[in-house]
Scaffold this motif. Structure first.
Motif, PDB file in Angstrom:
ATOM      1  N   VAL A  24      36.021  39.956  -6.003  1.00  0.00           N
ATOM      2  CA  VAL A  24      35.508  40.279  -7.340  1.00  0.00           C
ATOM      3  C   VAL A  24      35.955  41.681  -7.753  1.00  0.00           C
ATOM      4  CG1 VAL A  24      33.397  40.683  -8.672  1.00  0.00           C
ATOM      5  CG2 VAL A  24      33.545  38.718  -7.149  1.00  0.00           C
ATOM      6  N   GLU A  25      35.871  42.633  -6.841  1.00  0.00           N
ATOM      7  CA  GLU A  25      36.257  44.028  -7.116  1.00  0.00           C
ATOM      8  C   GLU A  25      37.751  44.132  -7.436  1.00  0.00           C
ATOM      9  OE1 GLU A  25      35.487  47.848  -7.888  1.00  0.00           O
ATOM     10  OE2 GLU A  25      33.893  46.629  -7.010  1.00  0.00           O
TER      11      GLU A  25
ATOM     12  N   SER B 133      38.591  42.501 -10.804  1.00  0.00           N
ATOM     13  CA  SER B 133      38.152  43.397 -11.882  1.00  0.00           C
ATOM     14  C   SER B 133      39.150  44.537 -12.082  1.00  0.00           C
ATOM     15  CB  SER B 133      36.765  43.947 -11.551  1.00  0.00           C
ATOM     16  OG  SER B 133      36.408  44.967 -12.444  1.00  0.00           O
ATOM     17  N   TYR B 134      39.642  45.092 -10.966  1.00  0.00           N
ATOM     18  CA  TYR B 134      40.623  46.178 -11.036  1.00  0.00           C
ATOM     19  C   TYR B 134      41.929  45.686 -11.669  1.00  0.00           C
ATOM     20  CZ  TYR B 134      43.919  49.733  -9.399  1.00  0.00           C
ATOM     21  OH  TYR B 134      44.898  50.688  -9.325  1.00  0.00           O
TER      22      TYR B 134
ATOM     23  N   GLU C 156      42.281  43.201 -13.798  1.00  0.00           N
ATOM     24  CA  GLU C 156      42.029  42.983 -15.222  1.00  0.00           C
ATOM     25  C   GLU C 156      41.991  44.309 -15.985  1.00  0.00           C
ATOM     26  OE1 GLU C 156      38.562  41.049 -18.042  1.00  0.00           O
ATOM     27  OE2 GLU C 156      38.761  40.342 -15.972  1.00  0.00           O
ATOM     28  N   GLU C 157      41.343  45.296 -15.408  1.00  0.00           N
ATOM     29  CA  GLU C 157      41.282  46.625 -16.026  1.00  0.00           C
ATOM     30  C   GLU C 157      42.678  47.235 -16.141  1.00  0.00           C
ATOM     31  OE1 GLU C 157      39.671  50.842 -14.411  1.00  0.00           O
ATOM     32  OE2 GLU C 157      38.185  49.207 -14.384  1.00  0.00           O
TER      33      GLU C 157
END
Length: 160
Positions: free
Chosen positions: A136-137, A140-141, A143-144
């Motif tokens: 998940v982390e 998210s990174y 996508e960011e």
């Protein structure tokens, strides 16, 4: 440097440490659960057969290998395939740390041939909704990073 810039730099460094730790955690968990494909050719075969099972692609290379044209061509093709199939990609340096995480034999142990660690795929079979905090982390990174026009984010694994 202004206070805002100083805080932003500190936040970026902290975020990088968090993502690096998440990648390390994810790799160890994926290998333990047999969700890790190791090697450029093995990865290409899996992506050709079942691209929907791949949730993350790690392309690992150290600075001294940057001039390897064949490896760069493989990376370009893999990156293109990953982009076409919405697979998150991360470039990683720190091959020794990567080998250490995956329990690879050291150069002094000539008992077995070392695996090709340049491309690693984390898979998530369709029958299973495996979610790790690390996955998940890292997602998210990624996508960011794409939001900041960095299509293939880079992290550096530090030796311990």
């Amino acid at each position: 440097m202004t206070l805002e810039e100083l805080v932003a730099c500190d936040n970026a460094a902290q975020k990088m440490q968090t993502v690096t730790a998440a990648v390390e955690e994810l790799l160890v968990a994926a290998q333990r659960q047999d969700r890790l494909t190791v090697g450029v050719y093995e990865s290409a075969k899996l992506m050709n057969v079942d691209p929907d099972s791949v949730v993350l692609c790690l392309l690992a290379i150290d600075e001294e290998e940057e001039d390897d044209i064949a490896l760069q061509i493989h990376f370009t093709l893999i990156q293109s395939f990953c982009c076409d199939n919405d697979i998150d990609i991360v470039r990683v340096s720190g091959m020794q740390r990567l080998a250490q995480l995956l329990g690879e034999p050291t150069e002094t142990q000539d008992t077995t041939e070392a695996r090709d660690l340049h491309c690693l795929l984390v898979t998530n079979p369709h029958t299973d909704a495996w979610k790790s905090h690390g996955l998940v982390e890292v997602a998210s990174y990624c996508e960011e990073s794409r939001g900041n026009n960095q299509w293939v984010p880079y992290i550096s694994l530090q030796e311990r």
